[in-house]
Design an enzyme around this catalytic site. Sequence first.
Site, PDB file in Angstrom:
ATOM      1  N   ASP A   1     -27.375 145.990 -43.224  1.00 18.22           N
ATOM      2  CA  ASP A   1     -27.932 145.329 -42.081  1.00 18.22           C
ATOM      3  C   ASP A   1     -27.329 145.310 -41.002  1.00 18.22           C
ATOM      4  O   ASP A   1     -26.002 144.939 -41.035  1.00 18.22           O
ATOM      5  CB  ASP A   1     -28.428 144.112 -42.354  1.00 18.22           C
ATOM      6  CG  ASP A   1     -30.103 143.923 -42.666  1.00 18.22           C
ATOM      7  OD1 ASP A   1     -30.577 144.792 -42.438  1.00 18.22           O
ATOM      8  OD2 ASP A   1     -30.477 142.852 -43.229  1.00 18.22           O
TER       9      ASP A   1
ATOM     10  N   GLU B   1     -33.740 145.880 -37.099  1.00 18.91           N
ATOM     11  CA  GLU B   1     -35.001 145.221 -36.919  1.00 18.91           C
ATOM     12  C   GLU B   1     -35.745 145.757 -35.750  1.00 18.91           C
ATOM     13  O   GLU B   1     -35.260 145.507 -34.499  1.00 18.91           O
ATOM     14  CB  GLU B   1     -34.948 143.768 -36.880  1.00 18.91           C
ATOM     15  CG  GLU B   1     -34.462 143.130 -38.331  1.00 18.91           C
ATOM     16  CD  GLU B   1     -34.440 141.819 -38.549  1.00 18.91           C
ATOM     17  OE1 GLU B   1     -34.668 141.158 -37.511  1.00 18.91           O
ATOM     18  OE2 GLU B   1     -33.948 141.495 -39.409  1.00 18.91           O
TER      19      GLU B   1
ATOM     20  N   GLU C   1     -42.238 143.479 -43.413  1.00 19.05           N
ATOM     21  CA  GLU C   1     -41.790 142.134 -43.887  1.00 19.05           C
ATOM     22  C   GLU C   1     -42.995 141.364 -43.460  1.00 19.05           C
ATOM     23  O   GLU C   1     -43.435 140.985 -42.327  1.00 19.05           O
ATOM     24  CB  GLU C   1     -40.655 141.480 -43.356  1.00 19.05           C
ATOM     25  CG  GLU C   1     -40.545 140.051 -43.744  1.00 19.05           C
ATOM     26  CD  GLU C   1     -38.897 139.773 -43.922  1.00 19.05           C
ATOM     27  OE1 GLU C   1     -38.018 140.496 -43.496  1.00 19.05           O
ATOM     28  OE2 GLU C   1     -38.639 138.477 -44.195  1.00 19.05           O
TER      29      GLU C   1
ATOM     30  N   SER D   1     -29.722 138.537 -44.664  1.00 19.68           N
ATOM     31  CA  SER D   1     -30.036 137.024 -45.061  1.00 19.68           C
ATOM     32  C   SER D   1     -28.733 136.408 -45.987  1.00 19.68           C
ATOM     33  O   SER D   1     -29.067 135.378 -46.093  1.00 19.68           O
ATOM     34  CB  SER D   1     -31.226 137.721 -46.582  1.00 19.68           C
ATOM     35  OG  SER D   1     -30.533 138.523 -47.166  1.00 19.68           O
TER      36      SER D   1
HETATM   37  O1  KIV Z   1     -31.682 140.545 -44.622  1.00 25.08           O
HETATM   38  C1  KIV Z   1     -32.387 141.006 -45.860  1.00 25.08           C
HETATM   39  O2  KIV Z   1     -32.154 140.692 -46.833  1.00 25.08           O
HETATM   40  C2  KIV Z   1     -33.418 141.842 -45.448  1.00 25.08           C
HETATM   41  C3  KIV Z   1     -34.734 141.791 -46.486  1.00 25.08           C
HETATM   42  C4  KIV Z   1     -35.100 140.721 -47.376  1.00 25.08           C
HETATM   43  C5  KIV Z   1     -35.592 142.774 -46.217  1.00 25.08           C
HETATM   44  O3  KIV Z   1     -33.521 141.952 -44.462  1.00 25.08           O
END
Ligand code: KIV
Length: 257
Positions: free
Chosen positions: A80, A111, A176, A42
């Site tokens: 991530d 994901e 989510e 994000s």
């Molecule tokens: O990218 C992110 O911040 C996320 C969370 C909000 C779950 O995947």
Amino acid sequence: MSKIRKILNKKNKSKIVCLTAYSKNISEEIDKYVDITLVGDSLGSVLYNYSSTRKVTLSEMINHSKSVRLGVKKSLMVVDMPFKTYTTKNIALKNAKKILKETKCDAVKLEGGKKIIKQVEFLIKNKIPVLGHLGLLPQSVKGKFKSKGKTTQEIKQLMSDALLLQKTGVFAIVLECVKTPIAKQITKDLKIPTIGIGSSVHCDGQVLVTDDLIGLNHTNIKFVKKFSNVKKYINSGLKKFAFEVRSKRYPTKKHSY
Ligand code: KIV
């Protein structure tokens, strides 16, 4: 006890708290309150104004994670894996190893469910802890973000993906924007914890983007609650500085060599 075991043990006992961090100064503060610090992709929209998280690169994730690591003392640090970095099991392993080696994080997040199960399985086989992510998958969305679990087909897919990820060995799953009854059912059916974002109070934990909840990033997303307004404090300091410079009140002798 390992950090992952501690997270697993919270199921049906106490809620798991998870927040994002993109740099040391924030991770140092959130580490005092969270069980999991997530370096989320994000950061693409929050920091770089990218139209999608698909534009986030591996080196951006690694550089931000290195900074985050400096502030994380006790929580489990998850990074991530960005878009296109886990297209095959071998590519996933190569990139996950690079992320772990360069950032010293504890786990990675990917994901998807069935579509990426070979990659998830291969990482876990190679002793890389994985956090799953189901429901709305920002890396797969081209248009508008929509909640998940509305049609019979979506519900079936979510339920089977959650069970498959659990069987494969992920230690928890982020849900989510999953409709309340479905998030509740998945949480009940799984032995591992679910961490919700826009997926109701029934999940075993909650995650939010820190910049959203402290009011540093402006967003109208339904699930975001603004818990503080740090922009107000920042502005008050900046205003005072500008005033004192312009009126020659700063620097005084005390601040000069
Ligand atoms: O990218 C992110 O911040 C996320 C969370 C909000 C779950 O995947």
